[in-house]
Each structure stands twice: as structure tokens, then as C-alpha cells.
Motif scaffolding. Structure first.
Motif, PDB file in Angstrom:
ATOM      1  N   ASN A 193       0.227   5.622   2.680  1.00 27.20           N
ATOM      2  CA  ASN A 193      -0.822   5.351   3.663  1.00 27.20           C
ATOM      3  C   ASN A 193      -0.656   6.136   4.956  1.00 27.20           C
ATOM      4  O   ASN A 193      -1.368   5.899   5.924  1.00 27.20           O
ATOM      5  N   VAL A 206       0.855  -1.183   0.000  1.00 25.46           N
ATOM      6  CA  VAL A 206       0.000   0.000   0.000  1.00 25.46           C
ATOM      7  C   VAL A 206       0.891   1.232   0.000  1.00 25.46           C
ATOM      8  O   VAL A 206       1.793   1.350   0.831  1.00 25.46           O
ATOM      9  N   PRO A 262      -6.977   3.169  -1.222  1.00 27.55           N
ATOM     10  CA  PRO A 262      -5.619   2.629  -1.121  1.00 27.55           C
ATOM     11  C   PRO A 262      -4.946   2.496  -2.490  1.00 27.55           C
ATOM     12  O   PRO A 262      -5.543   2.030  -3.462  1.00 27.55           O
ATOM     13  N   ILE A 313      -7.539  -2.206   4.770  1.00 22.14           N
ATOM     14  CA  ILE A 313      -6.635  -2.619   3.693  1.00 22.14           C
ATOM     15  C   ILE A 313      -6.938  -4.042   3.244  1.00 22.14           C
ATOM     16  O   ILE A 313      -7.058  -4.327   2.046  1.00 22.14           O
TER      17      ILE A 313
END
Length: 286
Positions: free
Chosen positions: A81, A78, A97, A226
Motif C-alpha cells: 500500500n 493490506v 487493495p 481501505i
């Protein structure tokens, strides 16, 4: 519970660590792999310990520490973030994301040396919380379902080559993320019952000087969000690894120099352990 793998690359011995003592897990499993993680690893290990089936591993303290999981089938990452890291990268925090991939052979031991790629001028460090999947995961209906699919957490260094990532990437970040050894992982896989995952301090240092110092409480998207989000686009298998993003304080932000041969990076996450890598120059092989 803390699981680890000790020994030379390709010959690591799976262990469980209890009160600083290393117990050989081979009576229970051949390795810390997807099959083990998907089949009640904590319960099976507790039962084996209680029955005396797991011998203490002699000389454990002298063995190399390998990545605490077998090479995963997928490493999903990711980007941006943490809001401050997004801004130091010249971007606003994302609304959804940002996902990219690292190759499985980036996963190496937490203290293994890392080779700076041939032609690199912008190799960078990134301390990150890693999430290890413990059950096949696809199309979760809500973030609340994520916890049942997580085997545990690890420390990761999402090593990056920024020129490859941003300047010659054509928009595909993985060019700067996938050099061999670009994901030191470990030292332990720590099970979720021991971790307050959204309240962990994470730090990095270069040659002993502080670089990153933040908390997982500052994530834009939580671990549960996520895992839920990724499950809408791909199927995660037991043993797969998710990297959840890095806070501000990397070289790409402009305040610090990029890594050079001989530099030492140290990273740690509260409760999950620490890593140390020396960065070495690429050399042609005969």
C-alpha cells in the motif's frame, strides 16, 4: 483518548491514560473488547472519570504492556500500500487493495519477544498503522462512511517470513504472516479525535539502525478507502483489526539482512507510541 491493557498475558487490566496517569477501566468494562468499543467508549469513560468512578491503577508503570485490544475476531491486512515498498518488492503499485489475513493469535503485546519460526531464514519487520473497528461494518456505500466505524488506531509490526510468504505459499501470503506473535500491537489504542491519520510519520529500526522512515500520507489507498473496500467483501466486527501496509525499508527489498536471534526491532508511529521486540530462536519443547 488513549486506552491500554496492562498485566500478564490473559490477565490484562484495561486502563485509560490521562496526562500520564493510568486509570482502571474495570468499573466501566471488563476489557477493551468489541462490546466496549461499540458502545461510546469515549463518552462512557469521560463520564466515569468526571464522576470519580475510575481509580488510579497503582504500580501501572511496573506492569507488562499488553495489546491494547482483546484478541480480535479477524486481522485483515493490506499489501503493497506504499508505492516505493511495492517497487522494492519487485511489483508495480496495485490498482485495487491486496488483502490477506493474519490469525488472531498473532496479536501480542508491543514489547513481547517474538520467536523466529522453525526453519526460518527470512523473518522480516514491517511497521504499519493499525485500524481498530468500532461498529459492525458491511457494504459501506462510500469511503465517507468509514469514519463512523473506526474506534481508533494502533501501532503494529506485521512480522513476516518471506520464504513462507513467497516461495512455498502457492500464492497465499498468510503462510508467511501467521506465526504466533507475528503482530505485536500497541502500546495504546488512540481514538480518532487525537489523530491526523493520513499525516503520521512511521519508522522502524533494527539494532538501533534506521530502516523505514515514511508517512501515512504516502499510502496508495487511504484508511477510509481501505475500510470501504474491505466492507464489500467481508463483515467487520467491533474490535477487529486492519493493518494498512508498510513503507519501503524492509529486508525483502534486498538492502538489509533478515532478522536473526538476538536482533532487536523498534518501531514507532507519531502520536501512537512505540514498540520494542527482541527476536528469539525457536526451541523444541519437551
Amino acid at each position: 483518548m488513549k486506552f491500554a491493557r496492562l498485566g500478564d498475558p490473559g490477565s490484562e487490566i484495561p486502563v485509560v491514560i490521562v496526562d500520564g496517569r493510568h486509570y482502571d477501566l474495570r468499573p466501566v468494562t471488563s476489557d477493551v473488547n468489541g462490546d466496549f468499543l461499540a458502545a461510546d467508549p469515549v463518552g462512557r469513560t469521560q463520564a466515569a472519570l468526571a464522576s470519580g468512578r475510575l481509580p488510579e491503577l497503582a504500580g501501572a508503570e511496573d506492569l507488562r504492556i499488553g495489546a491494547p485490544i482483546v484478541r480480535p475476531s479477524a486481522v485483515i491486512c493490506v499489501g503493497q500500500n506504499y508505492a516505493a515498498h511495492a517497487r522494492e518488492s519487485g511489483a508495480e503499485p496495485p490498482a485495487v487493495p491486496i488483502l490477506f489475513l493474519k490469525t488472531p493469535n498473532t496479536v501480542v503485546g508491543p514489547d513481547d519477544a517474538v520467536t523466529i519460526p522453525r526453519g526460518s531464514e527470512k523473518t522480516d519487520w514491517e511497521v504499519e498503522l493499525g485500524v481498530v473497528i468500532g461498529a459492525r461494518t458491511a457494504y459501506l456505500d462510500s469511503p465517507d462512511e468509514a469514519a463512523a466505524h473506526i474506534a481508533g488506531y494502533v501501532v503494529c509490526n506485521d512480522v513476516s517470513e518471506r520464504a513462507f510468504q513467497m516461495e512455498v505459499s502457492a500464492g497465499q501470503w498468510s503462510k508467511g504472516k501467521a506465526a504466533f506473535g507475528f503482530n505485536p500491537t500497541g502500546p495504546w489504542l488512540v481514538t480518532p479525535d487525537e489523530v491526523d491519520v493520513q499525516n503520521l510519520r512511521l519508522r522502524s529500526f533494527v539494532n538501533g539502525e534506521p530502516r523505514q522512515d515514511s508517512s501515512t500520507s504516502d499510502m496508495i489507498f487511504s484508511v477510509a478507502e481501505i475500510v470501504h473496500h474491505i466492507s464489500q467483501y467481508m463483515t467487520l466486527e467491533p474490535g477487529d483489526l486492519i493493518l494498512t501496509g508498510t513503507p519501503q525499508g524492509v529486508a525483502f527489498g534486498g538492502r538489509f539482512p533478515y532478522l536473526r536471534p538476538g536482533d532487536v526491532v523498534e518501531i514507532d508511529i507519531e502520536g501512537l507510541g512505540s514498540q520494542r521486540q527482541e527476536f528469539t530462536a525457536w526451541e523444541a519443547r519437551a
